[in-house]
Design an enzyme around this catalytic site. Structure first.
Site, short mmCIF file in Angstrom:
data_model
loop_
_atom_site.label_atom_id
_atom_site.label_comp_id
_atom_site.label_asym_id
_atom_site.label_seq_id
_atom_site.Cartn_x
_atom_site.Cartn_y
_atom_site.Cartn_z
N GLU A 33 0.85 -1.19 0.00
CA GLU A 33 0.00 0.00 0.00
C GLU A 33 0.88 1.23 0.00
O GLU A 33 1.99 1.23 0.55
CB GLU A 33 -0.91 0.01 1.23
CG GLU A 33 -1.85 1.23 1.29
CD GLU A 33 -2.86 1.15 2.41
OE1 GLU A 33 -3.68 2.07 2.52
OE2 GLU A 33 -2.84 0.16 3.17
N ASN A 78 -6.67 1.58 2.75
CA ASN A 78 -7.38 2.85 2.88
C ASN A 78 -6.96 3.85 1.83
O ASN A 78 -7.76 4.69 1.40
CB ASN A 78 -7.15 3.44 4.28
CG ASN A 78 -7.77 2.60 5.38
OD1 ASN A 78 -8.54 1.68 5.13
ND2 ASN A 78 -7.44 2.92 6.62
N ASN A 179 -12.27 -0.95 -0.64
CA ASN A 179 -11.58 -1.42 0.56
C ASN A 179 -12.34 -0.98 1.81
O ASN A 179 -12.68 0.19 1.96
CB ASN A 179 -10.16 -0.83 0.61
CG ASN A 179 -9.45 -1.16 1.91
OD1 ASN A 179 -8.98 -2.28 2.08
ND2 ASN A 179 -9.36 -0.21 2.83
N GLU A 180 -12.61 -1.92 2.68
CA GLU A 180 -13.19 -1.65 4.01
C GLU A 180 -14.31 -0.60 3.98
O GLU A 180 -14.32 0.33 4.78
CB GLU A 180 -12.09 -1.23 4.99
CG GLU A 180 -11.12 -2.36 5.29
CD GLU A 180 -10.10 -2.00 6.37
OE1 GLU A 180 -10.06 -0.84 6.83
OE2 GLU A 180 -9.31 -2.90 6.75
N TYR A 251 -6.61 -7.99 12.52
CA TYR A 251 -5.34 -7.66 13.14
C TYR A 251 -5.43 -7.99 14.62
O TYR A 251 -6.47 -7.81 15.25
CB TYR A 251 -5.00 -6.18 12.95
CG TYR A 251 -4.80 -5.79 11.51
CD1 TYR A 251 -3.59 -6.04 10.87
CD2 TYR A 251 -5.81 -5.18 10.78
CE1 TYR A 251 -3.39 -5.69 9.54
CE2 TYR A 251 -5.62 -4.82 9.46
CZ TYR A 251 -4.42 -5.07 8.84
OH TYR A 251 -4.23 -4.72 7.52
N GLU A 299 -6.27 -9.01 4.37
CA GLU A 299 -5.47 -8.26 5.33
C GLU A 299 -5.45 -9.06 6.62
O GLU A 299 -6.50 -9.32 7.21
CB GLU A 299 -6.01 -6.85 5.60
CG GLU A 299 -5.81 -5.88 4.46
CD GLU A 299 -6.16 -4.44 4.84
OE1 GLU A 299 -5.98 -4.06 6.03
OE2 GLU A 299 -6.61 -3.70 3.95
N GLN A 359 1.64 -5.79 6.01
CA GLN A 359 2.00 -5.56 4.62
C GLN A 359 3.36 -6.20 4.33
O GLN A 359 3.81 -7.01 5.12
CB GLN A 359 2.00 -4.06 4.33
CG GLN A 359 0.59 -3.48 4.46
CD GLN A 359 0.51 -2.04 3.97
OE1 GLN A 359 1.41 -1.47 3.37
NE2 GLN A 359 -0.62 -1.43 4.27
#
Length: 515
Positions: A33, A78, A179-180, A251, A299, A359
């Protein structure tokens, strides 16, 4: 919190008659990213002593190859929800500098789609998984990007790509539809109804141009989102037959000093996967569809989200270029949890067909770099690289695991040892195991498949363990190899019974190979 027993033991029976599924190479994907130093001074640093003519750090490429990463998700995250893809193509001296609202930084756009495609080729021909902006943009821009990337020629945008140096199309097969989008922090955040409608529209349009694309629709960005479950069912009800994957993001970090629960984070990931599978299956049944949708866990990692490195720059006059953001330095305990999460992904390969470690470089990453200086492996590098090397192309066998239990404040009683077995394409068997206990070694026993027992006198058994008496030990710029895996010298093999025995130290990750 103290463990419930003074003894810790586990037994795994490996049986070829019971398979979970094939290991898709995409399970070992990662994520690049435009965030912090992932790109700039990470994979791309013109002027570095190892940089090639394109500005790519060869020391990083070497480590990425060693890591075994496959599909690379790009450019966010993001970041993508405010990204204009056309800013990153064409002559570099004409590319605009833009404000990145996601990470309060300045994006120079010196690295874009063409650079990523070149870098992937040099890193081993990794697959590109492209994300489109559905935050501030929509159908038209997604179609433009697809035309630019995948149409061979003869149109304005495809000819622009050729003029920009890529005569052949990039032929990107896997695309993330935003994304999200469930997250209030996301630029262009939408309700499930609005996002599902938009995702369906974009999916239909992209398929009109390139029918065989594999599309990933946004699922919940965390297991504990207040909209979790209903989000998946609402979104999938609008686009189920148009997409191939629904995403999961997770996460983990210890909270309030609760290391016992942290070491059992795989329990939460496993529950997350099964809950999303239930939503997929319920939607499929309700729609009477014959189409299959799988999970892209695109992710996942350890991330200390409340720590200083994760705090964004602030101030209307403060928009730094490639600041040091999310640069967590991982401990032995972090690597053991990381290995537990990999075991969990393998246990669910029948439904999880893709995953992206978030990442790749510098940003909550297995690889760290210093601008103008070295690159090195974090503790988490090893469980990923060893698992990828042994499990790619294999078949996960249904775990028949009997383990003593330990107590955690968050998850209650859980297996003290978590393990999975993979039958390799070469006939070998690899077993990956973690001892979740904070203070008690585990006596671990593995019974190999019956067909291997017939030639047990010719088998080789090796085991390597990642462990340190200091569970907070880390690899740093000053001490880059403080933590590495070592041969487990407790391993023994009884050829007559076909049983491997070894001791798993407390807070450890182990890989065993029988060949």
């Amino acid at each position: 919190m103290a463990q419930t027993s003074s003894a810790n033991s586990a037994r795994l029976i490996v049986d070829d008659d019971f398979e979970v599924g094939q290991v898709d190479n995409r399970l070992f994907g990662s994520f690049v990213e435009h965030l912090g130093r992932c790109v700039y001074t990470g994979i791309y640093e013109p002027g570095h002593s190892t940089a090639d003519a394109d500005g790519f750090r060869q020391d990083v490429i070497d480590l990425v190859r060693e890591l075994g990463a496959t599909t690379i998700r790009y450019p966010g995250g993001n970041f993508v929800s405010g990204y204009r893809w056309e800013d990153g193509v064409g002559s570099k001296d004409r590319r605009p500098r833009r404000l990145d609202m996601a990470w309060h930084s300045t994006e120079t756009n010196q690295f874009g789609l063409h650079e990523m495609a070149k870098w992937l080729e040099k890193a081993g021909g990794n697959e590109l998984m492209e994300a489109v902006n559905l935050g501030t943009r929509g159908l038209e821009d997604a179609m433009d990007l697809l035309e630019y990337a995948n149409i061979p020629g003869g149109t304005e945008l495809s000819e622009a790509r050729r003029a920009n140096g890529a005569d052949k199309p990039f032929d990107i097969r896997m695309w993330c539809l935003g994304n999200e989008m469930d997250g209030p922090w996301q630029l262009g955040h939408k309700s499930a109804e609005d996002y599902g409608t938009l995702a369906a529209s974009v999916a239909r349009g992209m398929r009109q141009m390139d029918p065989d694309l594999e599309l990933v629709v946004c699922g919940s960005s965390a297991h504990n989102m207040p909209t979790f479950g209903m989000w998946e069912e609402t979104v999938l009800s609008k686009c189920y037959d148009l997409v191939n994957f629904v995403s999961c993001h997770a996460y983990y970090q210890p909270y309030d000093g609760d290391m016992a629960s942290f070491l059992a984070s795989g329990v939460d990931m496993d529950g997350f996967i099964h809950d999303v599978v239930a939503a997929i299956d319920a939607t499929k049944a309700r729609l009477k569809s014959k189409h299959d949708v799988f999970i892209s866990f695109d992710e996942w990692n350890i991330w200390y989200q409340d720590a200083e490195p994760s705090k964004n720059p602030e101030g209307i006059g403060n928009w730094p270029v490639a600041p040091r953001l999310l640069e967590d330095i991982y401990s032995v305990a972090d690597a053991v949890v990381f290995g537990d999460l990999m075991i969990t992904l393998l246990k669910n390969v029948d439904r999880v067909h893709a995953a992206s470690l978030a990442q790749l470089v510098n940003v909550i990453a297995p690889i760290m770099t210093e601008p103008g200086g070295p690159a090195w492996r974090q503790t988490t590098f090893y469980p990923f690289s060893i698992t990828a090397g042994l499990a790619k192309g294999g078949t996960v066998l249904e775990p028949k695991l009997d383990s003593s239990q330990i107590s955690t404040p968050k998850y209650g009683e859980v297996d003290g040892v978590n393990a999975v077995a993979v039958r390799g394409a070469d006939g070998s068997v690899s077993v990956f195991a973690v001892n979740r206990s904070l203070n008690t070694p585990a006596e671990f026993e593995v019974r190999i498949p019956e067909d291997m027992r017939a030639k047990s006198d010719r088998l080789s058994v090796k085991a390597q363990t990642l462990h340190d008496d200091d569970i907070d030990a880390k690899n740093t710029l000053e001490h880059q190899t403080r933590v590495t895996p070592h041969a487990n010298d407790t391993v023994s093999f009884d050829a007559q019974s076909g049983t491997v025995k070894l001791t798993l130290p407390a807070v450890s990750w182990t890989a065993i190979r029988v060949k």
